[in-house]
Design an enzyme around this catalytic site. Structure first.
Site, short mmCIF file in Angstrom:
data_model
loop_
_atom_site.label_atom_id
_atom_site.label_comp_id
_atom_site.label_asym_id
_atom_site.label_seq_id
_atom_site.Cartn_x
_atom_site.Cartn_y
_atom_site.Cartn_z
N GLU A 7 47.96 35.75 34.38
CA GLU A 7 48.95 35.48 33.33
C GLU A 7 48.28 34.81 32.12
O GLU A 7 48.62 35.10 30.97
CB GLU A 7 50.08 34.61 33.90
CG GLU A 7 50.92 35.41 34.92
CD GLU A 7 52.00 34.58 35.59
OE1 GLU A 7 51.65 33.53 36.19
OE2 GLU A 7 53.17 34.97 35.52
N GLU A 49 52.19 36.55 43.84
CA GLU A 49 53.24 35.56 44.11
C GLU A 49 54.28 36.04 45.12
O GLU A 49 54.84 35.26 45.87
CB GLU A 49 53.95 35.18 42.80
CG GLU A 49 53.12 34.29 41.88
CD GLU A 49 52.11 35.07 41.03
OE1 GLU A 49 51.93 36.30 41.24
OE2 GLU A 49 51.47 34.43 40.17
#
Ligand code: NAD
Length: 699
Positions: free
Chosen positions: A106, A126
């Site tokens: 990210e 995740e």
């Protein structure tokens, strides 16, 4: 401490992330990046910024050492760092090598350009801990590489090698040589060409038929994700990248993330993730203790377990000797091992030359002379003390000094086995689960005299052979099987009391167990428990078995050992594995009830689940209290990796914590009132009572 290094040269500022082992995005690292980016912004001599990690990792994502601490959410948060980078007036280039995962990816997506090298590992994992990428990953990745590829990565959480992504818009440049030099050269090119800054947030996601596409995706993802909410929430978040402006999409991502974070499933999966890491730590052992070198292994016994254990070591590239007493048994074991490698090749899971190389590391033998130089011997012979005695006395005589002597016993006293040698400090239990080359769990049995460096070595070896190892003290059945006794016992008792085999298995499978207790018994072999009971009776003729144990005996007296004999608690078609209801078992149960004057009553699914699962919890508490298990989370790991406990419930101990220990305690007291027999599993464990009274939890 800032965890970054800054250097500016020839107009390019290089910010090197330095938070070993994988550049977890700790508060210190985030602060360091912010300070360095601001410094570069303020320096008129700097015209571009390169962000780079170590050889091992650009960044592996959030720093797990900060989980649950205030530092995790403290400013600058990952969002703030990414915002600062994305809005920087100077081009920021992410130089990606090694792991680039979760928050690390990210962060890279917030940069204006990305360069990489072959061999980097890219992922947004995740979902594997019941979450979704919460640092803008669900909004930026689809904008950059397109809906479908982004969805694949986000919903699966799988790692994609950079080589496979090299021609996608994720990378602006792919470097075959030195990453830093290549990144600096690229940065200079960007400056020279006055390339406009590419802010991923400004890109648009498109799809020709979004409604149909998302309906298809939801059907497909929903069908496989069943008890796990995160994958479908990932789809929702990615859809927001298509349907909403960037800031609104970010808000949707934040809300969905927060929702998952407080949910039971993610709590359980995060617990599992952290517990697995904790399990490898041996309590009371100094971090300075060095493991012994294990470069070769000898296995005694080439039966079901010995052959499976050998496969583990061969797969890890470790030369392995395997010994039997008779040529025929040896040939059978070796054939099993060779068949395994052949089938891997046939299924396209391994190249033929690799399989050949690995299989060639095996040395079958009938002579202990071949054990003189092994670094570790693992015994997997018949489960009787007399045979173990012969084997360990021999190992003591033939193995070199310092060799580790391990036993795969599942029921015998390891301290007694150790006492057959003059080096009990080198003796340890390695309790593999069947099939040994498939099951991830390894119970490591710490004998009274097992040396610290032996334990540390085994934990390291376990990693090499891709097992999750958990330490157990010495007791009957060690942690896993000692707990399962009460669980299976309650199942048979409820059968006696009026439930059916199908009803009991059904209730526990609905709860999430991979297999109900009767299907599990049929798979493992009902004769194992039968032979253990016979052993106990021989040693303690005074022992009073509950009538339910007689029911299990009667099943075995009819030769119904389970799948291997074509019938057990169920019947099986020839060669089949499907468990089919068998009226003969109902008749056996009915006759048993009659014999013992029992009247069948209706038993609810709730009672079934509570009696089986709370029996695990109560015994688990006792095991914890006795110090047989190092920590509650180790018990959870054993049940998830070895006994098919549903991961989304986090293991029996976390499940009890989530329910609230006082309510578990009350239920156990209720069961204890109904069963005051000498063998009752419901004597409440003192630790459970104490924790419940103090408002505490196991974990
Ligand atoms: P098995 O009967 O399939 O294999 C035992 C092998 O040991 C046989 O091939 C036999 O020929 C050989 N053997 C016997 N005595 C020997 C000796 N003195 N020297 C060399 N070889 C000898 O049994 P298994 O299921 O592989 O079990 C082996 C051990 O593993 C036992 O201690 C058992 O409790 C333990 N274990 C079994 C399981 C399981 O599910 N089968 C699971 C965990 C642990």
């Amino acid at each position: 401490m800032n965890n970054t290094h800054y250097e500016a040269k020839d107009g390019i500022a290089v910010i090197r992330l330095d938070n070993p082992p994988v550049n977890g995005l700790s508060h210190a690292l985030r602060s360091g990046i912010v300070a360095d980016v601001k410094r570069a912004e303020a320096d008129a001599a700097v015209s571009a910024i390169v962000l780079i990690g170590s050889d091992k990792a650009f960044s592996g994502g959030a720093d797990i050492r900060e989980f649950g601490t205030a530092a995790a959410g403290a400013e600058p948060t990952l969002h703030s760092v990414i915002n600062l980078i994305e809005t920087s007036s100077k081009p920021v280039i992410a130089a990606i090598g090694g792991a680039c995962m979760g928050g690390g990816l990210e962060l890279a997506l917030g940069c204006h350009f990305r360069v990489s090298v072959p061999g980097a590992q890219i992922a947004l994992p995740e979902v594997k801990i019941g979450l979704l990428p919460g640092g803008g990953g669900t909004q930026r990745l689809p904008r950059l590489i397109g809906l479908e590829p982004a969805l694949n990565m986000i919903v699966s959480g799988n790692t994609v090698p950079s080589d496979l992504l090299r021609f996608t818009p994720l990378f602006d440049h792919f470097i075959e040589g030195d990453l830093l030099a290549g990144a600096i050269a690229f940065a200079k090119q960007v400056v020279a060409e006055k390339r406009p800054l590419k802010r991923v947030r400004d890109l648009k996601v498109t799809h020709p038929r979004p409604a149909a596409f998302f309906m298809f995706v939801r059907n497909a993802v929903g069908a496989v994700s069943k008890n796990y909410p995160a994958p479908l929430k990932c789809v929702d978040a990615v859809e927001a990248a298509l349907t909403k402006p960037f800031e609104e999409g970010m808000k949707a991502e934040r809300d969905l993330f927060a929702n998952l974070y407080v949910g039971e499933e993610s709590r359980a999966l995060r617990h599992l993730f952290l517990s697995e890491r904790k399990a490898s730590k041996v309590e009371g052992v100094s971090p300075d203790v060095k493991p012994r070198a294990i470069q070769s292994v000898g296995i005694i016994g080439a039966g079901t377990m010995g052959a499976g254990i050998a496969i583990n070591f061969l797969l890890a590239g470790i030369p392995t000797v395997i010994l039997e007493t008779k040529q025929e048994a040896l040939d059978r074991g070796v054939k099993h091992i060779n068949d395994f490698f052949e089938s891997r090749v046939k299924k396209g899971k391994m190249k033929a030359d690799k399989a050949k190389t690995l299989a060639a590391l095996l040395k079958p033998t009938l002579s202990y002379d071949d054990f003189a130089n092994v670094d570790m011997a693992i015994e997997a012979v018949f489960e009787t003390m007399a045979v173990k005695k012969t084997v360990f006395e021999t190992l003591d005589r033939v193995c070199k000094s310092g060799a580790i002597l391990a036993s795969n016993t599942s029921t015998l006293d390891l301290n007694k086995i150790a006492a057959f040698t003059k080096r009990p400090q080198d003796v340890v239990g390695m309790h593999f689960f069947s099939p040994a080359n498939v099951m991830k769990l390894l119970e490591v049995i710490r004998g009274a005299k097992t040396a610290d460096d032996v334990l540390v070595t085994i934990m390291q070896v376990a990693k090499k052979i891709k097992k999750t190892a958990v330490i157990s003290g010495v007791c009957d059945g060690f942690i896993g099987n000692r707990m399962i006794a009460g669980y299976s016992g309650e199942a048979v008792k409820m059968l006696e009391e009026g439930a059916t085999v199908q009803q009991i298995d059904g209730a526990l499978e609905k709860f999430g167990m991979a297999m109900g207790p009767f299907r599990m018994g049929d798979l493992a072999g009902n004769d194992i428990g039968w032979s253990i009971r016979k052993g106990i009776s021989a040693e303690h003729p005074e022992y009073q078995w509950p009538s339910a144990a007689r029911l299990a005996d009667k099943l075995c007296e009819q030769g119904r050992f389970g799948q291997k004999t074509g019938s057990g608690w169920y019947r099986y078609e020839k060669g089949g594995r499907a468990a089919l209801a068998d009226p003969a078992v109902d008749a056996l149960v009915e006759a048993h009830r009659k014999e013992h004057g029992l009247t069948a009553r209706k038993i609810s699914s709730t009672e079934i689940v509570q009696r089986c699962i709370f029996a695990l919890v109560n015994e688990g508490a006792r095991i914890l209290e006795e110090g047989i298990a190092q920590r509650a989370s180790d018990i959870d790991i054993i049940y998830i990796f070895g006994y098919g406990f549903p991961p989304y419930r986090g293991g029996p101990m976390l499940y009890a914590d989530a329910l609230g220990l006082p309510s578990v305690q009350r239920a156990i007291e209720g069961f204890a009132r109904n069963d005051q027999s000498a063998q009752s599993v419901w004597r409440p464990a003192p630790l459970l009572a104490t924790l419940a009274a103090e408002g505490k939890t196991f974990n």
